[in-house]
Scaffold this motif. Structure first.
Motif: not given
Lengths: 387, 102
Positions: A69-74, B26-44
């Protein structure tokens, strides 16, 4: 509104356009079992029993569907998620499908071996809750012996395993004066992040509001303490400060907007737009045992109900701040006014705002009553024994 | 007011700094959103284009100076100008825990 008003229907594309996004986060309440009995628990007062919980395979399917679905964080939560013996099997699948996995735990059931295993399976982050940094007071709040010492151990293991740590410290009348020590504790534990979270008054906390509500002066003092600490600890520990909205002038953007960024799955698989949504009348909650997460997110009646701005009344409907606060919290609006479409009473534009503030001020002046601890209701005598 | 022990210290970024993203960022390209994102502890985080260009080069080996030189060539802009911006950006990212000293 009358019974003949047709339910507003939109096709899926329209909804995706109008809500503009897939959910960023999913809160997975793996179980309502918990060895602690904190009187401000965010779980509903009617806790779900272990025999209704989703199976391992069902939770694994939720993880796969969430990623799809596109969820990023669980956010693996509870109750106490480590009370599920299959936590490892769930984390493994969540990590495999690329979800950022966050364990929200009280820590008291963990061992270092189990934590190391979870890390190996792909667990990204640990959020450890604390009740206070005074051993006796922590025991009184959680009704659990020796909890704080266990949390010191867990914090040390997290750092020894080179994992990131958040300390979550719910604040209320019974620990608020200890905030400077709570911050010091988190620094010494090696946390990179702390949530200083004034208790939000729903569910168990609402039941215990008179015992938990701090005074306005105490709340203002905590804001100053956090500001000072944030500056002093820049680059060492980041802060999330959750203010209590009884003393606020503007409402919080509850859940970042209804059905906009977050979904919540209960232990038995009910999918909620927020963890307190079951307190609202007129909502139909779908279950992952019957429908896909995608279908529920896009078409679920409970997600559609307060998504966007259409449902709003004045003063929200024409308020420029609706883009930021989404009208605040529906549950609080309903609890205070009997109508969930009213503005959140935390908003100074609400006609009942002054009554709302008065509740807090008066509660904080009274002598605190005893806690009503979070417990499962006793099983009714007629219930047959488990085979 | 508090005499807390500070077992850790803030990373101060300079031209000579060598930085990396810790494993939980984690730096990652999200194809579904068409953009780069950074994932961190309880943060995007949603990094903009310059931040992505900088972070892709942040490998724990290259120094800030080296990254600036590469960007200067690629975007045909004076290194001195870029350097101030890059140091500022890294400092902000370090304070958020997105990058650490290598």
């Amino acid at each position: 509104m009358n019974d003949l008003t047709p339910v507003q229907t939109q096709d899926a594309d329209e909804v995706l356009q109008s809500c503009g996004r897939a959910p960023v986060g999913l809160l997975a309440e793996l179980t309502h079992k918990c060895p602690l009995q904190c009187p401000y628990c965010s779980n509903p007062v009617e806790l779900e029993r272990a025999n209704t919980e989703l199976t391992t395979a069902e939770w694994q399917s939720v993880m796969r569907q969430a990623a799809d679905l596109g969820v990023l964080q669980i956010h693996l939560s509870g109750g106490e998620p480590t009370a599920r013996r299959d936590l490892e099997d769930i984390v493994k699948v969540a990590a495999e499908v690329g979800l950022y996995t966050n364990l929200i735990t009280a820590g008291v059931l963990l061992t270092k071996e189990r934590l190391a295993k979870l890390k190996d399976l792909g667990l990204d982050h640990v959020q450890l809750s604390i009740q206070d940094v005074d051993d006796a007071n922590a025991e009184r709040i959680s009704a659990y012996k020796g909890g704080l010492q266990k949390k010191r151990d867990v914090g040390r293991w997290v750092k020894e395993l080179d994992m990131p740590l958040t300390v979550n410290a719910p604040l209320h009348r019974a620990n608020i004066e200890n905030l400077p020590n709570i911050i010091d504790f988190a620094v010494e534990l090696g946390a990179g992040r702390i949530e200083v979270a004034h208790v939000q008054y729903y569910a168990w906390a609402l039941k215990n509001r008179a015992a938990l509500m701090p005074s306005r002066a105490q709340v203002i003092k905590t804001a100053h303490i956090v500001e000072e600490a944030k500056e002093r600890l820049k680059g060492i520990m980041t802060f999330d400060f959750v203010v209590p909205d009884y003393y606020a002038k503007t409402p919080k953007p509850c859940m970042g907007g209804w059905g906009r960024g977050i979904m919540n799955v209960t232990p038995s698989g009910r999918v909620l737009p927020c963890h307190a949504a079951e307190s609202l009348p007129g909502l139909e909650f779908d279950n992952v045992r019957e429908k896909t997460l995608r279908d529920i997110w896009i078409n679920g009646q409970s997600f559609q109900k307060y998504r966007g701005f259409e449902w709003m009344k004045e003063p929200c409907q024409t308020c420029p701040k609706r883009e930021f606060d989404y009208g605040g919290c529906r549950c609080q609006a309903f609890a205070m006014t009997g109508d969930a479409t009213n503005t959140d009473p935390a908003c100074s534009l609400s006609p009942v705002h002054s009554d709302f503030v008065k509740i807090a001020e008066e509660a904080s002046k009274q002598e605190a009553p005893a806690f009503v601890y979070r417990r499962m209701a006793p099983v009714k005598a007629k219930a047959p024994a488990e085979a | 007011m508090s005499d807390v022990k500070q077992p850790r210290s803030r990373t101060i970024v300079s031209a000579a700094s060598v930085l990396r993203m810790p494993p939980h960022i984690k730096l990652r390209h999200e194809a579904g959103r068409g953009r780069w994102i950074i994932l961190g502890p309880e943060r995007v985080f949603e990094p903009d284009e310059p931040a992505v260009a900088v972070l892709k080069r942040c490998d724990g080996v290259r120094s800030v100076t080296q990254i600036v030189q590469e960007l200067s060539k690629e975007y045909d802009a004076p290194a001195a100008e870029i350097e101030t911006d890059v140091i500022g950006m890294f400092q902000e990212l370090a304070d958020k825990g997105v990058v650490v000293a290598a």
